[in-house]
Design a protein around this motif. Structure first.
Motif, short mmCIF file in Angstrom:
data_model
loop_
_atom_site.label_atom_id
_atom_site.label_comp_id
_atom_site.label_asym_id
_atom_site.label_seq_id
_atom_site.Cartn_x
_atom_site.Cartn_y
_atom_site.Cartn_z
N LYS A 77 -46.60 -24.00 -68.04
CA LYS A 77 -47.07 -25.24 -68.64
C LYS A 77 -48.45 -25.04 -69.28
CE LYS A 77 -44.47 -28.65 -65.93
NZ LYS A 77 -44.51 -29.73 -64.92
N ARG A 78 -49.29 -24.26 -68.61
CA ARG A 78 -50.61 -23.95 -69.18
C ARG A 78 -50.45 -23.19 -70.49
NH1 ARG A 78 -52.18 -23.02 -63.72
NH2 ARG A 78 -51.81 -20.77 -63.99
N GLU A 79 -49.48 -22.24 -70.48
CA GLU A 79 -49.24 -21.44 -71.68
C GLU A 79 -48.76 -22.33 -72.83
OE1 GLU A 79 -46.47 -18.46 -70.47
OE2 GLU A 79 -47.95 -17.34 -69.29
N VAL A 80 -47.88 -23.31 -72.53
CA VAL A 80 -47.40 -24.25 -73.54
C VAL A 80 -48.57 -25.06 -74.10
CG1 VAL A 80 -46.02 -26.34 -73.94
CG2 VAL A 80 -45.04 -24.42 -72.68
N ASP A 81 -49.42 -25.56 -73.21
CA ASP A 81 -50.58 -26.36 -73.65
C ASP A 81 -51.51 -25.53 -74.53
OD1 ASP A 81 -49.63 -28.53 -72.27
OD2 ASP A 81 -50.86 -28.18 -70.48
N GLN A 82 -51.75 -24.28 -74.14
CA GLN A 82 -52.63 -23.40 -74.93
C GLN A 82 -52.01 -23.10 -76.29
OE1 GLN A 82 -53.18 -20.05 -72.35
NE2 GLN A 82 -54.63 -21.13 -71.01
N ALA A 83 -50.67 -22.90 -76.29
CA ALA A 83 -49.99 -22.61 -77.56
C ALA A 83 -50.09 -23.81 -78.50
CB ALA A 83 -48.54 -22.24 -77.30
N LYS A 84 -49.95 -25.02 -77.96
CA LYS A 84 -50.03 -26.23 -78.79
C LYS A 84 -51.44 -26.39 -79.37
CE LYS A 84 -46.32 -28.87 -76.59
NZ LYS A 84 -45.96 -30.02 -75.71
N ILE A 85 -52.44 -26.06 -78.56
CA ILE A 85 -53.82 -26.13 -79.06
C ILE A 85 -54.01 -25.12 -80.19
CG2 ILE A 85 -56.23 -25.64 -78.46
CD1 ILE A 85 -55.58 -26.74 -75.64
N GLN A 86 -53.45 -23.91 -79.99
CA GLN A 86 -53.54 -22.87 -81.02
C GLN A 86 -52.87 -23.32 -82.31
OE1 GLN A 86 -55.88 -20.72 -80.31
NE2 GLN A 86 -54.66 -18.81 -80.27
N ILE A 117 -43.78 -21.19 -77.16
CA ILE A 117 -43.49 -22.48 -76.52
C ILE A 117 -42.02 -22.59 -76.18
CG2 ILE A 117 -43.37 -24.97 -76.91
CD1 ILE A 117 -45.96 -24.70 -78.56
N GLU A 118 -41.17 -22.18 -77.11
CA GLU A 118 -39.72 -22.24 -76.89
C GLU A 118 -39.31 -21.39 -75.69
OE1 GLU A 118 -35.62 -21.14 -79.34
OE2 GLU A 118 -37.49 -21.48 -80.46
N LEU A 119 -39.88 -20.16 -75.64
CA LEU A 119 -39.56 -19.26 -74.52
C LEU A 119 -40.08 -19.83 -73.20
CD1 LEU A 119 -38.47 -16.53 -73.54
CD2 LEU A 119 -40.72 -15.54 -74.01
N GLU A 121 -40.60 -22.97 -72.45
CA GLU A 121 -39.79 -24.14 -72.06
C GLU A 121 -38.44 -23.72 -71.49
OE1 GLU A 121 -39.83 -26.47 -75.64
OE2 GLU A 121 -41.64 -27.59 -75.01
N LYS A 122 -37.89 -22.64 -72.05
CA LYS A 122 -36.65 -22.09 -71.49
C LYS A 122 -36.87 -21.64 -70.05
CE LYS A 122 -33.18 -18.48 -72.16
NZ LYS A 122 -32.79 -17.28 -72.93
N ARG A 123 -37.98 -20.95 -69.83
CA ARG A 123 -38.32 -20.50 -68.47
C ARG A 123 -38.55 -21.69 -67.55
NH1 ARG A 123 -36.40 -16.50 -69.84
NH2 ARG A 123 -37.37 -14.47 -70.24
N LEU A 124 -39.19 -22.74 -68.07
CA LEU A 124 -39.44 -23.93 -67.25
C LEU A 124 -38.14 -24.56 -66.78
CD1 LEU A 124 -42.43 -25.53 -69.19
CD2 LEU A 124 -42.47 -24.70 -66.84
N LYS A 125 -37.13 -24.61 -67.67
CA LYS A 125 -35.83 -25.15 -67.28
C LYS A 125 -35.19 -24.28 -66.19
CE LYS A 125 -34.72 -27.41 -71.66
NZ LYS A 125 -33.84 -27.40 -72.87
N GLU A 126 -35.32 -22.95 -66.33
CA GLU A 126 -34.78 -22.03 -65.32
C GLU A 126 -35.48 -22.23 -63.98
OE1 GLU A 126 -35.35 -18.21 -67.05
OE2 GLU A 126 -33.66 -18.40 -68.45
N TYR A 127 -36.81 -22.37 -64.03
CA TYR A 127 -37.57 -22.59 -62.79
C TYR A 127 -37.16 -23.91 -62.14
CZ TYR A 127 -40.65 -18.93 -64.67
OH TYR A 127 -41.14 -17.76 -65.19
N SER A 128 -36.99 -24.94 -62.96
CA SER A 128 -36.62 -26.25 -62.44
C SER A 128 -35.26 -26.21 -61.75
CB SER A 128 -36.58 -27.27 -63.58
OG SER A 128 -36.18 -28.53 -63.09
N ALA A 129 -34.30 -25.51 -62.38
CA ALA A 129 -32.97 -25.37 -61.78
C ALA A 129 -33.04 -24.57 -60.49
CB ALA A 129 -32.02 -24.70 -62.77
N ALA A 130 -33.87 -23.50 -60.49
CA ALA A 130 -34.01 -22.65 -59.31
C ALA A 130 -34.65 -23.43 -58.16
CB ALA A 130 -34.83 -21.42 -59.64
N ILE A 131 -35.67 -24.24 -58.48
CA ILE A 131 -36.34 -25.04 -57.46
C ILE A 131 -35.37 -26.04 -56.85
CG2 ILE A 131 -38.07 -26.84 -57.08
CD1 ILE A 131 -39.84 -25.33 -59.13
N LYS A 132 -34.55 -26.67 -57.71
CA LYS A 132 -33.56 -27.63 -57.24
C LYS A 132 -32.57 -26.96 -56.29
CE LYS A 132 -30.26 -31.09 -58.91
NZ LYS A 132 -29.61 -31.68 -60.10
#
Length: 253
Positions: A77-86, A117-119, A121-132
């Protein structure tokens, strides 16, 4: 003349040692009967305790995996935020470019950050599924622990009740066993313990009944029976390996 050997500062004849062995066997058989009342409870309690320990270790591992996934989620999420700022910075720079080459270079940087960001977010979905999935595993493991904990408490309570009820007898038999052992030398005790471990019913010392071994019921020759009654030496059943003794009560009769 009966063979004599000094045991615990007292001279006991072989016959006395054999009688002590017989008494020890009777005492140990009484203790065996008490242990039969416990049945499989001690093993069941141990198995449940081992299972509980394993389940608790599994829960610890699952929690550690969830923590790691949560940490990775925060990082992405930090990486996504930094990428958006960039991207925002690059778009501002595009407004001030001097030529097409600079514009194209900045555009490539924007595209690169968008891919990041796309990559992420893909990882974030994987982490979310794994956490669930891990949380479901955790719930199942915790439910299993609660269930097995109740079983363990019940079996422990039952075992403790039996032990409390039989404790006075066990103590009494233990004292009687020690008195009998005091008359038996170490070599005979070692042999006695070894035979008890190797026979199914724990009978290492048996009497001759109706001319037969009280353990395996094979016939004992008359001359052998005479030697057993004399009690001058240890007589072993040639078929089952148990120590043969003359029944004191029958002898008295």
């Amino acid at each position: 003349m009966a063979t004599q050997k000094k045991t615990a500062d007292v001279d006991y004849s072989m016959q006395e040692k054999i009688l002590a062995l017989y008494e020890l066997q009777k005492i140990d058989s009484k203790i065996d009967e008490i242990n039969k009342v416990k049945g499989e409870l001690p093993l069941e309690v141990q198995d449940l305790e081992d299972e509980m320990a394993g389940m608790k270790t599994r829960i610890e591992h699952i929690n550690a995996e969830i923590e790691e996934l949560n940490a990775l989620t925060k990082q992405r999420k930090r990486e996504v935020d930094q990428a958006k700022i960039q991207i925002g910075n690059y778009k501002e720079q595009q407004n001030n470019v001097r030529n097409n080459r600079e514009f194209d270079a900045i555009t490539k940087e924007i595209e690169y950050q968008e891919l990041e960001i796309e990559l992420a977010e893909k990882r974030l979905k994987e982490y979310s599924a794994a956490i669930k999935s891990k949380k479901l595993q955790l719930e199942e493991a915790e439910a299993r622990v609660a269930e097995r904990s109740a079983d363990l408490d019940a079996k422990k309570s039952e075992l403790e009740g039996i032990e409390a009820e039989t404790a006075p007898l066990v103590e009494q038999y233990g004292a009687e066993a020690e008195r009998a052992k005091a008359k038996i030398d170490e070599r005979l005790l070692t042999a006695y313990d070894r035979i008890r471990r190797n026979v199914r019913n724990g009978l290492a010392v048996v009497t001759v009944k109706r001319d037969a071994c009280g353990g395996c019921f094979n016939r004992i020759p008359p001359q052998r029976q005479v030697e057993i009654r004399q009690g001058k030496k240890i007589i072993i059943c040639e078929y089952c390996g148990r120590i043969l003794v003359s029944d004191p009560e029958q002898t008295e009769e």
